[in-house]
Scaffold this motif. Structure first.
Motif, mmCIF file in Angstrom:
data_model
loop_
_atom_site.group_PDB
_atom_site.id
_atom_site.type_symbol
_atom_site.label_atom_id
_atom_site.label_comp_id
_atom_site.label_asym_id
_atom_site.label_seq_id
_atom_site.Cartn_x
_atom_site.Cartn_y
_atom_site.Cartn_z
ATOM 1 N N GLN A 184 0.813 -1.213 0.000
ATOM 2 C CA GLN A 184 0.000 0.000 0.000
ATOM 3 C C GLN A 184 0.847 1.263 0.000
ATOM 4 O O GLN A 184 0.508 2.251 -0.668
ATOM 5 C CB GLN A 184 -0.945 -0.003 1.195
ATOM 6 C CG GLN A 184 -2.075 1.005 1.077
ATOM 7 C CD GLN A 184 -2.982 0.736 -0.113
ATOM 8 O OE1 GLN A 184 -3.442 -0.385 -0.300
ATOM 9 N NE2 GLN A 184 -3.238 1.747 -0.929
ATOM 10 N N ASP A 240 0.348 4.007 -2.773
ATOM 11 C CA ASP A 240 -0.108 5.341 -2.390
ATOM 12 C C ASP A 240 0.799 6.411 -2.986
ATOM 13 O O ASP A 240 0.318 7.426 -3.512
ATOM 14 C CB ASP A 240 -0.131 5.482 -0.866
ATOM 15 C CG ASP A 240 -1.308 4.764 -0.221
ATOM 16 O OD1 ASP A 240 -2.274 4.456 -0.936
ATOM 17 O OD2 ASP A 240 -1.236 4.516 1.001
ATOM 18 N N GLY A 251 -1.202 8.376 1.710
ATOM 19 C CA GLY A 251 -2.518 7.801 1.878
ATOM 20 C C GLY A 251 -3.521 8.806 2.417
ATOM 21 O O GLY A 251 -3.304 10.016 2.395
#
Length: 443
Positions: free
Chosen positions: A150, A154, A357
């Motif tokens: 992630q 991101d 994020g």
């Protein structure tokens, strides 16, 4: 654009892509970036494959869009590596070996079988950020399976909103492709063609078919313009063609254009006047694509402007402000004002709060907006206001007791035309915005 200029733009683009990868890998704690191009998907209980779509993370590095089974490997401080699948095959056309000015920037290894990629990938998959779909995995037990960390996604997705000069050049070329198709489609409409015939005229002029175009063409005559993603395409023309809405794009080296236009047939002057009013309002919205502008505000302003048009044409009986406050405007304009565009038609990270994020929420009551970020130079967005006459949404207004806000006689006059949508692709710059679409039609 000269070949030398294009080559320089690409080299500078690659420098930017490498720098972003360096930062993303550091953010995620990985040593290598590994990106499969993607593989073919086969239909269940069949040996027919679905149309192949290249991994956007792959084509961010390379102008290759039809190379299933290939891989990109990048290690900071080293030249990127392309593992290129060129199978021995007499059933299908075999991809040409990589060629063009971009190849000088890569170490290229040609393989004949997909599994041969394993010997050219980093030894320790655990140290790799592998970006792609699950079925791209190589080996047993998920060795070299995409892990899509992630933190890496991101960072890369957030910064992909800012297009390099090379990417803008590719999008201008994609616009030229789409404009050729749009001009041919309007001619076909004026000549009385069916929706299917208009679609074929578009593809012929754009010199792209369904697998080349960035999305499925939306070709609507008359009431079909009230279906936002209408793709059925009647094979026979209607008894009378009153209106024509087309939402269709073009592709160039992996980049997309997304354009919508609406036309009235000769003699339908009131609907043409409404088209003209939406077009003028849309140009004002395009001018809002400036550094520091909150895209959410463009969307909210669009509701007010379109409600004003509805009031001017006698479709609603309340003020524009009241129509927006009560949700009446959403019955006529039920989608978002647009989205980011680039490697994908609906580009990623539309709601990203930062490259670490987080999410920027949509405005209350506007669930279909696809972008909520503040605009900055290099971002490319679509601006696509619309007015539609959709039975389901109008029935809901009545059910909620808001029927008095609508002039139903005016609705009855406009319903046979379906709706209006006008869409341009617009670049945010340090000064006035660059309208890729209007420039394409002017060229």
């Amino acid at each position: 654009m000269s070949a030398d200029h294009s080559s320089r733009l690409y080299a500078a683009h690659l420098d930017t892509v490498r720098a972003r990868a360096d930062a993303a890998l550091a953010r995620g704690g990985f040593d290598h970036l590994v990106v499969p191009s993607g593989t073919l998907h086969y239909q269940v209980f069949d040996d027919r494959d679905y149309p192949y779509a290249v991994n956007p993370h792959f084509k961010a590095w390379l102008p290759l869009t039809n190379t299933p089974g290939s891989w990109l490997v990048y290690t900071p401080g080293e030249r990127p590596k392309l593992i290129f699948l060129q199978p021995h095959d007499y059933w299908h056309v075999v991809p040409e070996a990589p060629n063009g000015d971009w190849v000088e920037h890569f170490d290229i290894q040609i393989i004949r079988n997909a599994d041969d990629a394993k010997q050219h990938l980093p030894r320790n998959a655990a140290r790799c950020a592998i970006l792609g779909e699950a079925q791209s995995a190589l080996g047993q037990y998920g060795a070299f399976a995409p892990n899509n960390p992630q933190a890496v996604l991101d960072y890369l997705h957030y910064h992909r909103a800012f297009k390099t000069p090379y990417e803008l050049a590719m999008m201008r070329e994609a616009t030229r492709v789409a404009v050729r198709g749009h001009r041919a489609a309007e001619r076909a409409f004026r000549a009385g063609a069916s929706e299917f015939g208009i679609h074929l005229a578009y593809c012929q002029a754009a010199r792209q078919d369904a697998n080349d175009l960035p999305y499925n063409n939306i070709v609507c005559l008359n009431e079909h313009g009230a279906v936002l993603h209408y793709t059925d395409r009647d094979r026979r023309p209607p008894a009378q063609s009153r209106s024509f809405l087309i939402d269709a794009g073009g592709s160039h080296r992996g980049y997309a254009a997304d354009i919508t236009r609406t036309y009235a047939a000769a003699g339908h002057d009131e609907f043409q006047s409404m088209i003209d009013a939406v077009d003028a309002a849309q140009l004002r919205m395009c001018d809002q694509v400036r550094d520091g502008t909150d895209y959410k505000q463009i969307h909210l302003d669009a509701h007010l402007a379109l409600a004003g048009i509805l009031r001017d044409f006698g479709v609603i009986t309340v003020s524009p402000e009241a129509a927006v406050a009560t949700g009446v405007s959403s019955a006529f304009f039920p989608h978002g004002i647009g989205h980011g565009i680039g490697l994908q038609v609906h580009d990623v990270a539309g709601f990203a709060a930062s490259d670490a994020g987080g999410t920027i929420a949509k405005p209350d009551g506007h669930p279909y907006l696809r972008l909520t970020r503040v605009l900055a130079p290099g971002m490319v967005v679509t601006i696509e206001p619309g007015i539609y006459f959709i039975d389901m949404l109008l029935d809901e207004l009545n059910a909620k007791g808001q029927g008095d806000s609508v002039n139903w006689d005016a609705v009855a006059r406009f319903k046979p035309y379906g709706g209006i949508r006008i869409e341009d692709d617009v670049v945010c710059t340090e000064r006035a915005p660059e309208n890729l679409t209007r420039d394409g039609f002017a060229g």
